[in-house]
Design an enzyme around this catalytic site. Structure first.
Site, mmCIF file in Angstrom:
data_model
loop_
_atom_site.group_PDB
_atom_site.id
_atom_site.type_symbol
_atom_site.label_atom_id
_atom_site.label_comp_id
_atom_site.label_asym_id
_atom_site.label_seq_id
_atom_site.Cartn_x
_atom_site.Cartn_y
_atom_site.Cartn_z
ATOM 1 N N ASN A 63 -14.948 -47.479 31.108
ATOM 2 C CA ASN A 63 -14.801 -46.623 29.927
ATOM 3 C C ASN A 63 -15.766 -45.445 30.106
ATOM 4 O O ASN A 63 -16.978 -45.607 29.968
ATOM 5 C CB ASN A 63 -15.153 -47.441 28.680
ATOM 6 C CG ASN A 63 -14.964 -46.647 27.408
ATOM 7 O OD1 ASN A 63 -14.657 -45.451 27.437
ATOM 8 N ND2 ASN A 63 -15.165 -47.291 26.278
ATOM 9 N N ARG A 68 -10.014 -46.955 30.302
ATOM 10 C CA ARG A 68 -9.701 -46.591 28.926
ATOM 11 C C ARG A 68 -9.422 -45.093 28.898
ATOM 12 O O ARG A 68 -10.228 -44.300 29.387
ATOM 13 C CB ARG A 68 -10.887 -46.899 28.022
ATOM 14 C CG ARG A 68 -10.600 -46.470 26.610
ATOM 15 C CD ARG A 68 -11.801 -46.631 25.721
ATOM 16 N NE ARG A 68 -11.435 -46.192 24.381
ATOM 17 C CZ ARG A 68 -12.309 -45.809 23.479
ATOM 18 N NH1 ARG A 68 -13.592 -45.794 23.757
ATOM 19 N NH2 ARG A 68 -11.901 -45.429 22.293
ATOM 20 N N HIS A 97 -8.109 -46.089 18.572
ATOM 21 C CA HIS A 97 -8.634 -47.465 18.550
ATOM 22 C C HIS A 97 -7.516 -48.495 18.754
ATOM 23 O O HIS A 97 -7.668 -49.657 18.378
ATOM 24 C CB HIS A 97 -9.296 -47.803 17.184
ATOM 25 C CG HIS A 97 -10.615 -47.148 16.931
ATOM 26 N ND1 HIS A 97 -11.021 -46.826 15.653
ATOM 27 C CD2 HIS A 97 -11.610 -46.767 17.759
ATOM 28 C CE1 HIS A 97 -12.213 -46.267 15.708
ATOM 29 N NE2 HIS A 97 -12.594 -46.223 16.988
ATOM 30 N N ARG A 130 -18.504 -38.804 10.692
ATOM 31 C CA ARG A 130 -17.256 -38.073 10.397
ATOM 32 C C ARG A 130 -16.851 -38.272 8.939
ATOM 33 O O ARG A 130 -16.997 -39.383 8.404
ATOM 34 C CB ARG A 130 -16.131 -38.577 11.310
ATOM 35 C CG ARG A 130 -16.250 -38.048 12.720
ATOM 36 C CD ARG A 130 -15.219 -38.697 13.621
ATOM 37 N NE ARG A 130 -15.865 -39.532 14.616
ATOM 38 C CZ ARG A 130 -15.237 -40.389 15.408
ATOM 39 N NH1 ARG A 130 -13.941 -40.543 15.332
ATOM 40 N NH2 ARG A 130 -15.898 -41.107 16.290
ATOM 41 N N GLU A 178 -12.135 -54.833 23.504
ATOM 42 C CA GLU A 178 -11.158 -53.922 24.101
ATOM 43 C C GLU A 178 -11.083 -54.130 25.614
ATOM 44 O O GLU A 178 -10.024 -54.018 26.218
ATOM 45 C CB GLU A 178 -11.546 -52.472 23.785
ATOM 46 C CG GLU A 178 -11.316 -52.131 22.324
ATOM 47 C CD GLU A 178 -12.169 -50.987 21.834
ATOM 48 O OE1 GLU A 178 -13.384 -51.212 21.623
ATOM 49 O OE2 GLU A 178 -11.646 -49.882 21.668
#
Ligand code: ADP
Length: 413
Positions: free
Chosen positions: A7, A90, A179, A240, A383
């Site tokens: 990743n 990823r 996601h 965010r 993940e």
């Protein structure tokens, strides 16, 4: 079969080496501050932990060093780099093109490059990892797992924004969702824990980390998700804003804000950090709240309120909701957020067992009462294992095809 999962961020490489299909983690680590004066590698393996400070200028150099450590005679975990049969990467944005994990070809690289426009912070870093890995491990099967792929089943009326249609045609402006690998992993995990078929369950998955998103999963398929054209939309996050009235941006432009300042404001200075004026980190905010800090409490409450509103709307979207799953840093570890976002929803079939909720930290656990119509679960996300599986399946398929070919041509004798 050894599968490496990578990743890549703009200045980092996170990796895990798996023995598949046993799902055993043999080594993992994080290379940080690549391209800066000193880069740091934290490496853990069955042979022990290692720390390195190095001058690493780019991802290729970083990957080369990681592979060297993995295959080191003394401290390594593999005898040769040839043992690595597959590398799973990823990749954040796969646009409308990629609906599942794929074998990386020149065409896939080209398409991923085209999506840089849609994910300028992520796709370039992901591509650097892919290119380095192809160079360093040319014999390994290279696979891309896209964050957007799981959401390809979202219907048209859900992914389209009510803005002129030509903007979708011209620029691809639509909801993509992110996601996906995490939402897919936890939903599948629950199906397997409950020993059901995925078609039997409607699930709401809440991924609450630094970035936060929520997905409505109907019979195994994503039918709506809160992140949109970019990962800015939806839930309140660490820095965010999540959903806001878009007119706030025009108003601030009139007040003299530049596009860059607005981008920074909404992506890096809002969310938990913006409201609390203390931190984007939930742990710090919980401590501050316990000390009586009113803004810290307010930030957490704003976070929980938005989450509750989304959960309610996704219950409407699904019609029948069998389960709600909490995952990622906050979802797995913060009972207060889980309780607050689900409180006073008994009439909707949600009954939290407060004792179980308090005890569930970083472990798989049901936190709803036996009588609760909607089951509520905490399931730690993984993940990497999902990407490892996808890579393993593609690598194995290729091995099987190669064997067939060899047998057919008599080469195996
Ligand atoms: P990322 O999206 O970067 O992978 P994580 O899933 O690690 O993020 O989530 C980070 C968030 O989870 C932070 O707000 C952090 O404070 C929170 N978090 C992680 N562990 C805990 C914990 N044990 N208790 C409370 N909050 C936690």
């Amino acid at each position: 079969m050894k599968i490496l999962v990578i990743n890549c961020g703009s200045s980092s490489i996170k990796y895990q080496l798996f023995e598949m299909p046993e799902e055993k983690v043999i080594a993992k680590g994080l290379f940080e501050k690549i391209g800066e004066e000193i880069s740091f590698l934290h490496h853990k393996s069955i042979k022990g932990d290692l720390e390195f400070k190095k001058d690493i200028s780019d991802h290729e150099e970083g990957m080369t060093f990681i592979i060297k450590i993995l295959a080191d005679k003394e401290k390594g975990v593999i005898s040769s780099i040839k043992e690595i049969a597959g590398v799973g990467h990823r990749v954040v944005h796969g646009g409308e093109e990629f609906t599942k994990s794929v074998l990386i070809t020149e065409e896939v690289i080209k398409k991923t490059e085209e999506y840089i426009d849609l994910a300028p912070l992520h796709n370039p870093a992901n591509l650097m990892g892919i290119k380095a890995s192809k160079k360093i491990l040319p014999r390994a099967v290279q696979v891309a797992a896209f964050d957007t792929a799981f959401h390809h089943t979202i219907p048209r009326e859900v992914y389209l924004y009510a803005i002129p249609y030509q903007l979708y045609e011209k620029y691809g402006i639509r909801r993509y969702g992110f996601h996906g690998t995490s939402h897919r992993y936890v939903a599948r995990r629950l199906v397997s824990i409950l020993n059901k078929n995925k078609e039997d369950l409607n699930i709401i998955t809440c991924h609450l980390g630094n970035g936060c998103s929520i997905t409505a999963v109907k019979k195994g398929k994503s039918v709506d998700t809160s992140m949109g054209f970019t990962p800015l939309e939806g839930l309140v996050m660490g820095t965010r804003s999540g959903d806001i009235d878009p007119a706030i941006t025009f108003y601030l432009i009139d007040k003299g804000y530049s596009t860059k300042e607005l981008n920074d404001l909404l992506n890096k200075k809002s969310g938990l950090l913006g409201v609390s004026e203390i931190s984007n980190d939930m742990r710090n905010l919980l401590q501050a709240k316990d000390r009586g800090d009113k803004k810290a409490k307010l930030a957490i409450d704003v976070f929980c309120y938005h989450l509750k509103k989304y959960i309610g709307s996704y219950m409407a979207v699904l019609g029948k909701t069998d389960a709600i799953i909490f995952t990622a840093g906050i979802g797995e570890n913060v009972p207060y957020v889980r309780r607050k976002s689900l409180e006073e929803m008994e009439d909707l079939g949600i009954e939290i067992d407060e004792k179980k909720n308090k005890e569930a930290r970083g472990i798989e656990a049901r936190i709803s009462r036996e009588s609760s119509k909607v089951k509520v679960w905490v399931i730690p996300t993984n993940e990497e294992i999902r990407i490892a599986f996808d890579t393993y399946e593609i690598a194995e398929g290729r091995c099987a095809r190669n064997n067939e070919h060899e047998i057919a041509s008599g080469a195996s004798q």
